[in-house]
Design a protein around this motif. Structure first.
Motif, PDB file in Angstrom:
ATOM      1  N   ILE A  21      99.901 -15.079   5.809  1.00 43.50           N
ATOM      2  CA  ILE A  21      99.801 -14.509   7.152  1.00 43.50           C
ATOM      3  C   ILE A  21     101.201 -14.499   7.749  1.00 43.50           C
ATOM      4  O   ILE A  21     101.895 -15.511   7.722  1.00 43.50           O
ATOM      5  N   SER A  22     101.609 -13.352   8.291  1.00 43.92           N
ATOM      6  CA  SER A  22     102.963 -13.252   8.833  1.00 43.92           C
ATOM      7  C   SER A  22     102.959 -13.395  10.347  1.00 43.92           C
ATOM      8  O   SER A  22     102.015 -12.988  11.030  1.00 43.92           O
ATOM      9  N   THR A  23     104.028 -13.981  10.837  1.00 42.29           N
ATOM     10  CA  THR A  23     104.276 -14.132  12.268  1.00 42.29           C
ATOM     11  C   THR A  23     105.757 -13.859  12.463  1.00 42.29           C
ATOM     12  O   THR A  23     106.564 -14.219  11.614  1.00 42.29           O
ATOM     13  N   ASN A  25     109.241 -13.218  15.401  1.00 39.18           N
ATOM     14  CA  ASN A  25     109.894 -13.033  16.691  1.00 39.18           C
ATOM     15  C   ASN A  25     111.131 -12.179  16.411  1.00 39.18           C
ATOM     16  O   ASN A  25     111.246 -11.605  15.325  1.00 39.18           O
ATOM     17  N   VAL A  29     110.979 -13.673  10.560  1.00 40.98           N
ATOM     18  CA  VAL A  29     109.617 -13.351  10.138  1.00 40.98           C
ATOM     19  C   VAL A  29     109.211 -14.504   9.230  1.00 40.98           C
ATOM     20  O   VAL A  29     109.971 -14.903   8.348  1.00 40.98           O
ATOM     21  N   TYR A  31     106.129 -16.001   6.743  1.00 42.57           N
ATOM     22  CA  TYR A  31     104.861 -15.846   6.026  1.00 42.57           C
ATOM     23  C   TYR A  31     104.362 -17.242   5.692  1.00 42.57           C
ATOM     24  O   TYR A  31     105.124 -18.073   5.184  1.00 42.57           O
ATOM     25  N   TYR A  80     105.919 -21.608   2.972  1.00 43.93           N
ATOM     26  CA  TYR A  80     106.544 -20.817   4.025  1.00 43.93           C
ATOM     27  C   TYR A  80     107.629 -19.940   3.413  1.00 43.93           C
ATOM     28  O   TYR A  80     108.434 -20.424   2.623  1.00 43.93           O
ATOM     29  N   VAL A 103     108.590 -19.538  16.651  1.00 45.33           N
ATOM     30  CA  VAL A 103     107.796 -18.724  15.726  1.00 45.33           C
ATOM     31  C   VAL A 103     106.787 -19.589  14.957  1.00 45.33           C
ATOM     32  O   VAL A 103     105.680 -19.148  14.657  1.00 45.33           O
ATOM     33  N   VAL A 106     103.867 -20.198  17.330  1.00 40.40           N
ATOM     34  CA  VAL A 106     103.041 -18.988  17.402  1.00 40.40           C
ATOM     35  C   VAL A 106     102.149 -18.906  16.164  1.00 40.40           C
ATOM     36  O   VAL A 106     100.981 -18.523  16.246  1.00 40.40           O
ATOM     37  N   ALA A 107     102.692 -19.307  15.008  1.00 41.21           N
ATOM     38  CA  ALA A 107     101.920 -19.294  13.760  1.00 41.21           C
ATOM     39  C   ALA A 107     100.949 -20.477  13.673  1.00 41.21           C
ATOM     40  O   ALA A 107     100.183 -20.582  12.727  1.00 41.21           O
ATOM     41  N   LYS A 108     101.009 -21.373  14.653  1.00 39.37           N
ATOM     42  CA  LYS A 108     100.136 -22.547  14.739  1.00 39.37           C
ATOM     43  C   LYS A 108     100.273 -23.480  13.533  1.00 39.37           C
ATOM     44  O   LYS A 108      99.285 -24.006  13.009  1.00 39.37           O
TER      45      LYS A 108
END
Length: 116
Positions: A21-23, A25, A29, A31, A80, A103, A106-108
């Protein structure tokens, strides 16, 4: 960073890109892929568009240092891949740290630091 904590193999990179899953800012980036392991692993990608070898290696060192200092707060059983974007070439360590922290939140996958 110990070798166990690195992703080097292209096949492993592709697996994280395809299944992760990518996130993002403006600077990074990331993954993230859930894995069944006892520690996290990171793979770094810094394009030649960002700068010369000295600049790219400095960015990689800063990212590795961030993970070294925050290893207790990062989810352990994940892979990661961190891709640096153009603005990172002009950033210092504190800016890289705050951007990566943002970031990852945001990706939790970043646990909050306990306040002593």
């Amino acid at each position: 960073m110990k070798k166990d904590y690195r992703i080097k193999d292209n096949k492993e990179f592709q697996t994280v890109f395809q299944k992760g899953i990518s996130t993002a800012n403006r600077q990074f980036v990331i993954y993230v892929l859930e894995r069944d392991q006892t520690h996290f692993r990171i793979g770094l990608s810094v394009s030649k568009k960002i700068g010369n070898a000295v600049t790219r290696n400095r960015i990689k060192r800063l990212i590795r240092q961030f993970f070294l200092e925050h290893k207790d707060y990062v989810d352990l059983n994940k892979d990661y891949i961190i891709i640096a974007r153009k603005p990172t070439s002009a950033m210092d360590y504190h800016e890289v740290t705050s951007s990566l922290r943002h970031v990852l939140k945001v990706a939790k996958v970043l646990k909050p630091k306990s306040k002593h």
